[in-house]
Design an enzyme around this catalytic site. Structure first.
Site, short mmCIF file in Angstrom:
data_model
loop_
_atom_site.label_atom_id
_atom_site.label_comp_id
_atom_site.label_asym_id
_atom_site.label_seq_id
_atom_site.Cartn_x
_atom_site.Cartn_y
_atom_site.Cartn_z
N GLY A 155 0.73 -1.19 0.03
CA GLY A 155 -0.10 0.08 -0.01
C GLY A 155 1.04 1.34 -0.11
N ALA A 208 -5.62 -2.13 5.41
CA ALA A 208 -7.05 -1.89 5.88
C ALA A 208 -7.77 -1.90 4.48
CB ALA A 208 -6.74 -0.30 6.21
N TYR A 216 -16.43 3.47 7.46
CA TYR A 216 -15.13 3.36 7.69
C TYR A 216 -14.33 3.74 9.19
CZ TYR A 216 -10.14 4.71 6.62
OH TYR A 216 -8.72 4.85 6.74
N1 LIG Z 1 -5.20 7.16 2.82
C1 LIG Z 1 -5.61 7.96 3.79
O1 LIG Z 1 -5.72 9.22 3.60
C2 LIG Z 1 -5.37 7.46 5.46
C3 LIG Z 1 -5.84 8.57 6.31
C4 LIG Z 1 -5.75 8.24 7.59
C5 LIG Z 1 -5.30 7.08 7.87
N2 LIG Z 1 -5.15 6.02 6.76
C6 LIG Z 1 -4.64 4.54 7.48
O2 LIG Z 1 -3.48 4.40 6.99
C7 LIG Z 1 -3.15 3.27 6.54
C8 LIG Z 1 -2.62 3.11 5.49
O3 LIG Z 1 -3.12 3.53 4.29
P1 LIG Z 1 -3.02 3.77 2.87
O4 LIG Z 1 -3.84 4.67 2.25
O5 LIG Z 1 -1.44 3.33 2.86
O6 LIG Z 1 -3.83 2.30 2.30
P2 LIG Z 1 -3.59 1.28 0.98
O7 LIG Z 1 -2.76 2.08 -0.11
O8 LIG Z 1 -5.13 1.18 0.62
O9 LIG Z 1 -2.97 -0.06 1.44
C9 LIG Z 1 -3.60 -0.90 2.20
C10 LIG Z 1 -3.19 -2.20 1.97
O10 LIG Z 1 -3.66 -3.07 2.67
C11 LIG Z 1 -4.21 -4.22 1.79
N3 LIG Z 1 -5.38 -4.97 2.17
C12 LIG Z 1 -6.43 -4.80 2.09
N4 LIG Z 1 -7.26 -5.81 2.81
C13 LIG Z 1 -6.07 -6.67 3.50
C14 LIG Z 1 -6.51 -7.90 4.10
N5 LIG Z 1 -7.60 -8.38 4.27
N6 LIG Z 1 -5.30 -8.61 4.49
C15 LIG Z 1 -3.90 -7.95 4.22
N7 LIG Z 1 -3.90 -6.71 3.24
C16 LIG Z 1 -5.00 -6.15 2.89
C17 LIG Z 1 -4.24 -3.70 0.41
O11 LIG Z 1 -4.03 -4.65 -0.62
P3 LIG Z 1 -5.30 -4.52 -1.99
O12 LIG Z 1 -4.73 -3.07 -2.50
O13 LIG Z 1 -4.98 -5.61 -2.66
O14 LIG Z 1 -6.67 -4.62 -1.45
C18 LIG Z 1 -3.20 -2.53 0.51
O15 LIG Z 1 -1.92 -3.32 -0.15
C19 LIG Z 1 -4.48 2.45 6.72
O16 LIG Z 1 -4.88 1.86 8.21
C20 LIG Z 1 -5.63 3.51 6.63
O17 LIG Z 1 -6.70 3.49 7.34
C21 LIG Z 1 -5.20 6.35 5.79
#
Ligand SMILES: NC(=O)c1ccc[n+]([C@@H]2O[C@H](COP(=O)([O-])OP(=O)(O)OC[C@H]3O[C@@H](n4cnc5c(N)ncnc54)[C@H](OP(=O)(O)O)[C@@H]3O)[C@@H](O)[C@H]2O)c1
Length: 276
Positions: free
Chosen positions: A9, A56, A121
């Site tokens: 991710g 996530a 969410y």
């Molecule tokens: N993005 C934001 O603006 C934001 C803001 C606040 C907090 N966060 C938190 O920060 C963290 C990282 O976010 P990010 O934006 O880097 O997320 P991301 O790019 O969506 O990466 C999440 C990764 O988790 C994988 N995943 C999904 N379901 C899974 C499962 N059941 N088992 C194992 N892996 C799984 C996804 O794979 P697939 O792609 O194949 O589904 C993806 O590689 C998360 O906890 C998110 O809630 C994000």
């Protein structure tokens, strides 16, 4: 060693680069955090001292119609990670979000302010925070408005839209801190190096609206486009978002000496890196 779950991710990729010592990454399909067997197999294979969970289900609007999946990944998955890490005496670092708050406080949120998610969410991520506590050696890091080199994000969306439009409307009434995943990874590194436990907020410093952020992206990129104001109620998105969800990061600074740079500086660095 440190095991990063969700390593493919946007944040996961920067964690792999920045965490100290031996670091391994794992993601779907090699681990599925909705399965205890799958988690336990990864723990048995890597024998980590620390597990950082950045996996996530992050589609905020998608969560509204896929409640069960959201709770399984963001809530129950973290419970199983907490059990499995506790079982081998490892620390669990859980990444969480400003969306656990309702945005009505009117000033930056502190770690122990009351939560009140407005969306599925947010509810599922709050369940994840509560479940992370099954492991007494837990660290919960709340962040917000992420962008980085390795994932879909607001900066890339704005640049793409600007390529074939000469005006855009972006919301003015949601306020937060745009945060570069490289800076968040550095904050998580600082917390790990000092063996911090409990809940922390980590985001780039300063705050703005999405409209201000879009303006800065265009100004820094030398793009001339008319940017119109819009209010959240006109967007009609499935998930409600908090209007003012800036995170107070004073505890991170006090306990680690690390303060993430201002969001404007982070954006400049990101734009330079994505070109390079
Ligand atoms: N993005 C934001 O603006 C934001 C803001 C606040 C907090 N966060 C938190 O920060 C963290 C990282 O976010 P990010 O934006 O880097 O997320 P991301 O790019 O969506 O990466 C999440 C990764 O988790 C994988 N995943 C999904 N379901 C899974 C499962 N059941 N088992 C194992 N892996 C799984 C996804 O794979 P697939 O792609 O194949 O589904 C993806 O590689 C998360 O906890 C998110 O809630 C994000």
């Amino acid at each position: 060693m440190i095991l990063v779950v969700g390593a493919n991710g946007m944040l996961g990729q920067d964690l792999l680069k920045q965490l100290p010592g031996e670091v391994q990454g794992i993601d779907l399909p090699d681990i599925d955090i909705t399965s205890f067997e799958s988690i336990q197999a990864a723990i048995d294979r890597f024998r980590p001292r620390i597990v950082v969970n950045s996996a996530a289900y992050t589609d905020v609007d998608g969560c509204e119609s896929n409640t069960e999946l959201a709770m399984q990944v963001n809530g129950e998955g973290v419970a199983m990670l907490a059990m499995a890490t506790r079982g081998v005496g490892a620390k669990l670092v859980q990444v969480s979000t400003d969306y656990v708050f309702d945005g009505a406080k009117g000033s930056p949120y502190l770690e122990d302010d009351p939560t009140g998610p407005l969306s599925v969410y947010g509810e599922s991520k709050l369940a994840g925070e509560l479940n992370a506590r099954f492991n007494p050696d837990h660290l919960i890091v709340r962040t917000q408005w992420l962008y980085g080199l390795h994932g879909k994000n607001f900066v890339e969306t704005m640049l793409k839209l600007a390529a074939d439009k000469d005006e855009l409307a972006v919301v003015t009434d949601q306020i937060g801190s745009p945060t570069w995943t490289a800076d968040l990874a550095a904050a998580i590194r600082a917390l790990i190096e000092r063996d911090c436990r409990g809940t922390y907020h980590a985001a780039n410093s300063g705050f703005c609206s999405w409209n201000d952020f879009a303006g800065a992206i265009f100004a820094e990129s030398g793009i001339s486009i008319r940017l119109n104001p819009l209010t959240t109620d006109k967007l009609n998105r499935p998930a409600r978002r908090p209007l003012y969800s800036t995170l107070d990061c004073g505890k991170l600074a006090a306990d680690t000496g690390f303060t993430p740079q201002p969001w404007q500086e982070a954006l400049k660095q990101y734009l330079k890196q994505r070109k390079g």
